[in-house]
Design an enzyme around this catalytic site. Sequence first.
Site, PDB file in Angstrom:
ATOM      1  N   GLU A  35      41.474  46.648  44.145  1.00 13.41           N
ATOM      2  CA  GLU A  35      42.358  46.254  43.038  1.00 13.41           C
ATOM      3  C   GLU A  35      43.382  47.336  42.689  1.00 13.41           C
ATOM      4  O   GLU A  35      43.610  47.655  41.534  1.00 13.41           O
ATOM      5  CB  GLU A  35      41.531  45.835  41.813  1.00 13.41           C
ATOM      6  CG  GLU A  35      40.709  44.587  42.149  1.00 13.41           C
ATOM      7  CD  GLU A  35      40.157  43.892  40.937  1.00 13.41           C
ATOM      8  OE1 GLU A  35      40.850  43.863  39.912  1.00 13.41           O
ATOM      9  OE2 GLU A  35      39.046  43.363  41.033  1.00 13.41           O
ATOM     10  N   GLY A  52      18.046  67.671  48.198  1.00 12.24           N
ATOM     11  CA  GLY A  52      17.658  66.905  49.387  1.00 12.24           C
ATOM     12  C   GLY A  52      17.194  65.494  49.051  1.00 12.24           C
ATOM     13  O   GLY A  52      17.453  64.547  49.791  1.00 12.24           O
ATOM     14  N   ILE A  72      22.595  67.393  42.186  1.00  9.54           N
ATOM     15  CA  ILE A  72      21.502  67.773  41.282  1.00  9.54           C
ATOM     16  C   ILE A  72      20.147  67.375  41.890  1.00  9.54           C
ATOM     17  O   ILE A  72      19.163  68.084  41.763  1.00  9.54           O
ATOM     18  CB  ILE A  72      21.715  67.131  39.891  1.00  9.54           C
ATOM     19  CG1 ILE A  72      22.902  67.814  39.194  1.00  9.54           C
ATOM     20  CG2 ILE A  72      20.449  67.233  39.027  1.00  9.54           C
ATOM     21  CD1 ILE A  72      23.370  67.141  37.923  1.00  9.54           C
ATOM     22  N   ASN A 126      48.417  43.170  56.824  1.00  7.41           N
ATOM     23  CA  ASN A 126      49.637  43.981  56.755  1.00  7.41           C
ATOM     24  C   ASN A 126      50.253  44.013  55.359  1.00  7.41           C
ATOM     25  O   ASN A 126      51.417  44.361  55.201  1.00  7.41           O
ATOM     26  CB  ASN A 126      50.660  43.454  57.759  1.00  7.41           C
ATOM     27  CG  ASN A 126      50.139  43.598  59.181  1.00  7.41           C
ATOM     28  OD1 ASN A 126      49.698  44.672  59.577  1.00  7.41           O
ATOM     29  ND2 ASN A 126      50.131  42.507  59.926  1.00  7.41           N
ATOM     30  N   PHE A 151      39.904  35.293  44.848  1.00  6.59           N
ATOM     31  CA  PHE A 151      41.342  35.503  44.794  1.00  6.59           C
ATOM     32  C   PHE A 151      41.786  36.139  46.099  1.00  6.59           C
ATOM     33  O   PHE A 151      41.344  37.239  46.436  1.00  6.59           O
ATOM     34  CB  PHE A 151      41.634  36.419  43.594  1.00  6.59           C
ATOM     35  CG  PHE A 151      43.081  36.647  43.294  1.00  6.59           C
ATOM     36  CD1 PHE A 151      43.891  35.609  42.847  1.00  6.59           C
ATOM     37  CD2 PHE A 151      43.633  37.918  43.395  1.00  6.59           C
ATOM     38  CE1 PHE A 151      45.225  35.839  42.521  1.00  6.59           C
ATOM     39  CE2 PHE A 151      44.970  38.154  43.073  1.00  6.59           C
ATOM     40  CZ  PHE A 151      45.764  37.108  42.633  1.00  6.59           C
ATOM     41  N   LEU A 183      44.573  37.783  48.030  1.00  9.88           N
ATOM     42  CA  LEU A 183      45.901  38.409  47.968  1.00  9.88           C
ATOM     43  C   LEU A 183      46.131  39.300  49.184  1.00  9.88           C
ATOM     44  O   LEU A 183      47.123  39.155  49.906  1.00  9.88           O
ATOM     45  CB  LEU A 183      45.985  39.229  46.669  1.00  9.88           C
ATOM     46  CG  LEU A 183      47.193  40.143  46.489  1.00  9.88           C
ATOM     47  CD1 LEU A 183      48.465  39.324  46.362  1.00  9.88           C
ATOM     48  CD2 LEU A 183      47.019  41.011  45.238  1.00  9.88           C
ATOM     49  N   THR A 184      45.187  40.217  49.424  1.00  9.43           N
ATOM     50  CA  THR A 184      45.364  41.229  50.467  1.00  9.43           C
ATOM     51  C   THR A 184      45.412  40.614  51.868  1.00  9.43           C
ATOM     52  O   THR A 184      44.682  39.667  52.167  1.00  9.43           O
ATOM     53  CB  THR A 184      44.224  42.255  50.383  1.00  9.43           C
ATOM     54  OG1 THR A 184      44.183  42.749  49.052  1.00  9.43           O
ATOM     55  CG2 THR A 184      44.422  43.398  51.346  1.00  9.43           C
ATOM     56  N   GLU A 185      46.280  41.167  52.688  1.00 12.59           N
ATOM     57  CA  GLU A 185      46.393  40.731  54.083  1.00 12.59           C
ATOM     58  C   GLU A 185      46.303  41.954  54.992  1.00 12.59           C
ATOM     59  O   GLU A 185      46.471  43.077  54.534  1.00 12.59           O
ATOM     60  CB  GLU A 185      47.755  40.035  54.288  1.00 12.59           C
ATOM     61  CG  GLU A 185      47.920  38.820  53.392  1.00 12.59           C
ATOM     62  CD  GLU A 185      49.181  38.020  53.722  1.00 12.59           C
ATOM     63  OE1 GLU A 185      49.958  38.442  54.611  1.00 12.59           O
ATOM     64  OE2 GLU A 185      49.357  36.971  53.095  1.00 12.59           O
TER      65      GLU A 185
END
Lengths: 390, 256
Positions: free
Chosen positions: A364, A341, A338, A129, A123, A125-127
């Site tokens: 998302e 090292g 926890i 800008n 999918f 969608l993101t660009e």
Amino acid sequence: MNFELTQEQQLLKDMVRDFAQNEIAPKAREIDETGEFPIDTFKKMGELGLLGIPFSEEYGGSGGDTVSYSLAVEEIGRACGSTGLSYAAAVSLGASPLYYFGTEEQKQKYLVPLASGEALGSFGLTEPNAGSDAGGTQTKAVLDGDEYVINGEKCWITNAGFAKTVIVTAVTGKDARGKNIISAFIVPTDTPGFTINSNYDKMGVRGSNTSELILEDVRVPKENLLGDPEKGFKQFLYTLDGGRISIASLAVGIAQSAFDAALAYSKERKQFSQPISNFQAIQFKLADMSMEIELARNMVLKAAWLKDQGKKFTKEGAYAKLFASEMATRVCNQAIQIHGGYGYMKEYGVERMLRDAKLMEIGEGTSEIQRLVIARELGCGEKKKAKVNG
Amino acid sequence: MNIYVLLKRTFDTEEKIEIENGEIIDDGAEFIINPYDEYAVEEAIQIRDEHGGEVSVVTVGDEEAEKQLRTALAMGADQAYLIEDEDIENGDEYSTQELLKAFFAEKEYDLILGGNVAVDGGSGQIGPRLADQLDIVHVTSAVDITLEGNEAKVERDVEGDQEIISVSLPALITAQQGLNEPRYPSLPGIMKAKKKPLETLDLDDLDVDEEDAEGKTKTVERFLPPEKQAGRILEGEVEGQVQELVRLLKTDAKVL
């Protein structure tokens, strides 16, 4: 109220856990280090029907529900964050929009191979800008005869490097108020002019394929328009609502894995002649971690259940995604603490989980966008919006 | 080809066993298909796919075992039977044998498969006991089964060596690790399993009296093996170490 899973949901969860622990977990460290996409794992998941869980049988799916799908994402994410992300993206983002909005013909042609696991979907969608502000999409599609001609660029697109088709969003015009009309197109990855590069060097989920898309005069038949041309924006908001449930499930899975490692380690590691799990400082951490994981899981399953009931789940999906992703980062961080090292060493795996978990707060819809979604659902900012629109 | 598989619901092999007041606590424990029985289910499905016929899975237990039967159906078995044994006091291997004997009295079968041993009780008795009662041949610890006509060629594991035995059907064969690689139930398989027949039978259905199936053994005590003590490393010249070791084996461990 009934918190019991159905027998099918329980069988599916057991099966996915067995499969994920035996086939996926042993490769988690290696694919993180090499950045190689585990395509064989996806073939096996396809054979087991995992890529088609929430789709009906007539489209090659398994006829499961969103709860089942969430359980599967959690178990896969518990074994490996990278594999979990690619899995969630393939189903929720690559295939779901076809299932929700596709015509019968589009479903037969494009959804069936995805649901049956023969191919992966993606999918776009993101660009560069247009991230949180998806309305600012710059990729354009222009109708030329019987074809749309698409030009633009997309970034950070999960699975595109291994996908057969990518659903690409593009601006097709402006509405009466002068706002961009955004539509979605099914673009086969072998279309001339369509370039896919997978060169990102990421902090985490390194085994998941992430690609950059460049579309130069990419021509697709006008039948490849997905869903209502005017409602492309609403369609992908709905798609993202569903995707949030899966990212939240993935966050729960990663956190559970980090917690399991931390609990086991705390019982084995001896300091001052006793296991460190005898110390309240460690006990309180473990108690908080275990509680937060369970709270997140309950929220995720509630959002999934609402979706299965056909009820509105926008707010609950955002609650789940926001809380689970931030919880996962906290839990993985404490798991490293926890381990001391040793936790900082790759060999113990928990540092990988923190790197993987961090993405859940970004992908998302960032945590900030989730808060905006929730606030909007609470009715905040409506007045201002009315003024602007008025 | 009518193939039956004997299956038992057992503790997950990763569960830690705890005993309280002489009873094993199973609250919150995870349960699975006995791993050896899982090989038997897989083998039955493969044989059916090659030679045709039907695979039926049978268990003796309580209603909780339905989940394990559904798992076998999801793997590809055709039907399942749950024989409820809750009314039997002090049930043991003899009780299970009696119930299965009564069940099979009404059935036609070519091949009965089962696990070599259950990972909980570990008696390994049910297969041979049942074969004896049904008066059919049995082979235990199979690592390979080939069917030719009315014969089964079985390769069995004999303490690391292999023995090949031909038997005529009907026969009962128990599975050893290495027989096959059990499949994961596929998701479509899980969805289909819901619609496959699963019949629950009680003592009345099998015409068995409670008293007749009562266990023959008595549990005197249950206890966990003693915790493993930390080892000791002997030091000094090799000769001295050997002498010290022999002395310890005689006086401390008292095994010599």
